[in-house]
Design a protein around this motif. Structure first.
Motif, PDB file in Angstrom:
ATOM      1  N   VAL A 351      41.739  45.006  31.285  1.00  0.00           N
ATOM      2  CA  VAL A 351      42.202  45.071  32.675  1.00  0.00           C
ATOM      3  C   VAL A 351      41.934  46.447  33.282  1.00  0.00           C
ATOM      4  O   VAL A 351      41.970  46.597  34.511  1.00  0.00           O
ATOM      5  CB  VAL A 351      43.703  44.743  32.777  1.00  0.00           C
ATOM      6  N   GLU A 352      41.653  47.439  32.436  1.00  0.00           N
ATOM      7  CA  GLU A 352      41.400  48.785  32.952  1.00  0.00           C
ATOM      8  C   GLU A 352      40.163  48.782  33.839  1.00  0.00           C
ATOM      9  O   GLU A 352      39.105  48.285  33.465  1.00  0.00           O
ATOM     10  CB  GLU A 352      41.208  49.773  31.802  1.00  0.00           C
ATOM     11  N   ASN A 355      41.998  45.104  36.881  1.00  0.00           N
ATOM     12  CA  ASN A 355      43.227  44.583  37.486  1.00  0.00           C
ATOM     13  C   ASN A 355      44.340  45.617  37.600  1.00  0.00           C
ATOM     14  O   ASN A 355      45.475  45.270  37.906  1.00  0.00           O
ATOM     15  CB  ASN A 355      43.757  43.394  36.666  1.00  0.00           C
ATOM     16  N   ASP A 356      44.022  46.881  37.343  1.00  0.00           N
ATOM     17  CA  ASP A 356      45.088  47.898  37.337  1.00  0.00           C
ATOM     18  C   ASP A 356      45.106  48.753  38.599  1.00  0.00           C
ATOM     19  O   ASP A 356      45.810  49.755  38.656  1.00  0.00           O
ATOM     20  CB  ASP A 356      44.957  48.792  36.100  1.00  0.00           C
ATOM     21  N   LYS A 358      46.315  49.524  42.358  1.00  0.00           N
ATOM     22  CA  LYS A 358      47.566  49.210  43.035  1.00  0.00           C
ATOM     23  C   LYS A 358      47.347  48.930  44.517  1.00  0.00           C
ATOM     24  O   LYS A 358      46.422  49.444  45.135  1.00  0.00           O
ATOM     25  CB  LYS A 358      48.551  50.365  42.873  1.00  0.00           C
TER      26      LYS A 358
END
Length: 373
Positions: A351-352, A355-356, A358
């Protein structure tokens, strides 16, 4: 909220899309070695479901079409099931989604194909670049020129992939004919030096795409089908002196099919072959009657101008959406964008860098209403 034209609704394929922002196809290599779409991919698309339309990452129509490490496919039951889960979640989040059908052609390597050479229109290699293969970074190879039997088999692969996309619940498909991949390799006179019915004249170089379109249109209504073109692109060693004549002809032929949209990479962010003046959305507007999507390096202001001027109906955003999952909200409220200046983590297995990132509210610790006050 905002009076930006980007947030006007637009009609496509019987759907009223909630805005004119398109999530561009972004190949990120998160499908794993089995190439089956998975939960973190679904999470990624759901995070970006503020888009009026989502175009999936490039998705291989067959094993033969593979040319990117751990990119997804659409040629097995497991892949259909994986994509079905992703599409269902996107629909629940309020967006529409199309699947981009992909065959990399010569932009591949024998490491992907058990030692067999990749295929192309002609036996002409990509110069000046290297490719990431399952066995490391290597030079491109001279591909195998496709036989007529190879071509007909590949057309059938497109048809099967289109049927699988329908089974997975997508709202449509996009035929990837851009960026120096297989279909583009047939269209471009620099990479296509055939002397048979698939080479030479404009009509012959268009023939492969024409047959692919006939195949997918036997599965999907025309209004639910789009095609992506890159008339100005140099990516994967593209660009020929007759580019304007070529892509004018291709757009005219596609218009006759009454397909739903034309996705034109008119921007120059990925490089320009500099063989003349770049082709513009306005040129394609005069050639194509359906929805026109512009792409490649657009800012909010440039996107608004193209739509306001009537040159395009929607604009696709890629890199800004990588680091700003709430990009429509940021545009609507004039929030600052998170920079996209560290691509090292964009391609990987976790996910790095995927999806990380913000939302603005998560970064600021404030609700939208508080941020506006």
């Amino acid at each position: 909220m905002t009076d930006s034209v980007l947030f006007q609704t637009v009609e496509w394929a019987g759907n009223k899309l909630k805005n004119r922002m398109v999530l561009a196809p972004l190949t990120r290599g998160r499908a794993g070695p089995n190439r089956v779409p998975n939960k973190i991919m679904g999470d990624h698309y759901v995070q970006r479901a503020g888009a009026g339309l989502i175009i999936s990452e490039a998705t291989s129509i067959s094993e033969e079409g593979n040319g990117w490490v751990e990119s997804p496919g659409i040629y097995s039951d497991a892949m259909v099931e994986g994509w079905s889960s992703v599409v269902s979640r996107v629909h629940q989040a309020g967006s529409k989604m199309v699947l981009q059908l992909w065959h990399t052609g010569r932009a591949s390597h024998s490491d992907f194909h058990n030692g067999e050479l990749p295929l192309s229109a002609s036996a002409i290699k990509i110069e000046g670049d290297e490719i990431h293969t399952p066995k490391g970074k290597k030079e491109y190879e001279v591909p195998k020129a496709m036989t007529v039997d190879d071509i007909q088999r590949t057309v059938e692969d497109y048809k099967k992939a289109a049927a699988n996309a329908k089974a997975a619940g997508f709202d449509g498909i996009e035929v990837h004919a851009a960026n120096g991949y297989l279909i583009n390799q047939f269209i471009d006179s620099r990479s296509n030096q055939r002397t048979d019915e698939y080479g030479g004249s404009l009509a012959n170089r268009y023939r492969f795409l024409s047959e692919v379109m006939d195949a997918v249109l036997s599965i999907w209504p025309a209004e639910q089908v789009g095609v992506r073109l890159s008339p100005n692109g140099v990516f994967n060693d593209m660009g020929a002196d007759d580019y304007r004549e070529t892509f004018t002809y291709v757009a005219q032929q596609l218009n006759k099919l009454k397909i739903g949209y034309l996705h034109v990479m008119d921007g120059l962010a990925f490089g320009f072959h500099e063989r003349g003046e770049p082709m513009t959305l306005a040129e394609f507007r005069a050639l194509f009657d359906g929805v026109i999507i512009g792409n490649c390096g657009y800012t909010q202001e440039e996107a608004e101008k193209r739509i306001s001027d009537g040159d395009g109906d929607m604009i696709a955003f890629g890199r800004p959406w990588i680091t700003n999952p709430d990009l429509p909200e940021r545009f609507a409220h004039n929030y600052p964008l998170t920079a996209f200046d560290d691509p090292a983590s964009w391609y990987g297995k976790s996910v790095e860098g995927y999806n990380d990132f913000k939302t603005f509210d998560e970064q600021s610790g404030k609700s939208t209403l508080e941020a506006l006050s």
